[in-house]
Enzyme design. Sequence first.
Site, short mmCIF file in Angstrom:
data_model
loop_
_atom_site.label_atom_id
_atom_site.label_comp_id
_atom_site.label_asym_id
_atom_site.label_seq_id
_atom_site.Cartn_x
_atom_site.Cartn_y
_atom_site.Cartn_z
CE1 TYR A 140 -9.99 5.06 -1.96
CE2 TYR A 140 -11.54 3.35 -2.58
CZ TYR A 140 -10.24 3.82 -2.50
OH TYR A 140 -9.22 3.05 -2.98
CE LYS A 186 0.70 -0.08 8.41
NZ LYS A 186 1.75 -1.03 8.08
CG ASP A 218 2.36 -3.98 6.49
OD1 ASP A 218 1.34 -4.31 7.12
OD2 ASP A 218 3.41 -3.66 7.05
CG ASP A 242 -9.91 -0.02 -4.81
OD1 ASP A 242 -10.14 -0.84 -5.72
OD2 ASP A 242 -9.79 1.20 -5.01
CG ASP A 246 -7.93 -4.38 -8.73
OD1 ASP A 246 -9.13 -4.76 -8.66
OD2 ASP A 246 -7.55 -3.50 -9.50
#
Length: 345
Positions: A140, A186, A218, A242, A246
Amino acid sequence: MPRIALLPGDGIGPEVTEAAVTVLKALDETEGLGLTFERLPFGGAAVDATGEPFPEVTRKTVLEADAVLLGAIGGPKWDDLPREKRPETGLLALRKTLGLYANLRPARVVPGLEHLSPLRPEIARGVDLLIVRELTGGIYFGEPRGMSEAEAWNTMRYSRREVERVAEVAFQAAEKRRGRLVSVDKANVLEVGELWRKSVAEVARRHPTVEVNYQYVDAMAMHLVRRPGAFDVVLTGNLFGDILSDLASVLPGSLGLLPSASLGERTPVFEPVHGSAPDIAGKGVANPAAAILSAGMLLTYALDLPALGRRIERAVEAALREAPTADLGGSASTEAFTRAVLEHL
Ligand code: ATP
């Protein structure tokens, strides 16, 4: 004498913050914590009062305080203002001023309220996890970034120092909880993930009592739905955090139940995850559980009083079973719910 800066903000922010302060004051009376409170203008309320969403008096006071307890900000009244005057701009400025690089979001299914979760009760039962998300680095914020007619690009970049400091927060949280931590990356595809993993392993050496595991993001998404009860602290970067926070936030079953903490270089901030809910503001029906639980996190993480933090958590959970608010299918007012919390404290 711990100084707590109160930034009630807009909409239901002032109502739920008041409930949280009532609970902190009650605890202070019996425990002699010597808490002091200062109310400060912030968000839309501050725009109305001073013309700025994050006025100088608020900036100065939060920098000197031991903790910030924030309500919620924003609402339709301020949506059409120029960007620099919007309440959300004030929130970004607050985060930047305090260097808040670690965001802590617990997701706990309240015993007895498993039916609120979208997962089957036998899977939802016992869920009690904490997502620690890196908040100021990663894709970001990475440079270079840009866009042309034909393509667009962003950069995922982490320094060892950035990973180590958020990992330190996560390991300390694990020590205050059940002593287990899963780091999510990852590393099978991204160099950033490799560095992430190495840096976390380095911090792990300083925390030998914490049991550490590593997961690819994942696989973690699957585990969080299939067996969320298996996790304690989940540490991850900005982008993956993020998404995963959620996902985890829907497990308890209501937005009104989710507290959060943001820790960093200076004063830590505690706030409910929900927004200002203008539709129910001023009606006395908002669920203050998330705000009161945020006050509990304040005791645990800002004042290092985890036993008192847990006491607030248990009292809130008893009140949720006994006097649920409208968002949970009950009819208790904000005030009645807060009274129930005080009785169980
Ligand atoms: P924002 O854009 O400000 O983050 P949001 O989209 O997350 O807002 P909220 O303001 O959190 O939305 O509220 C969404 C809806 O959920 C509200 O309209 C309200 O009805 C309900 N809600 C949120 N928080 C609470 C609460 N503490 N008690 C009861 N209902 C709530």
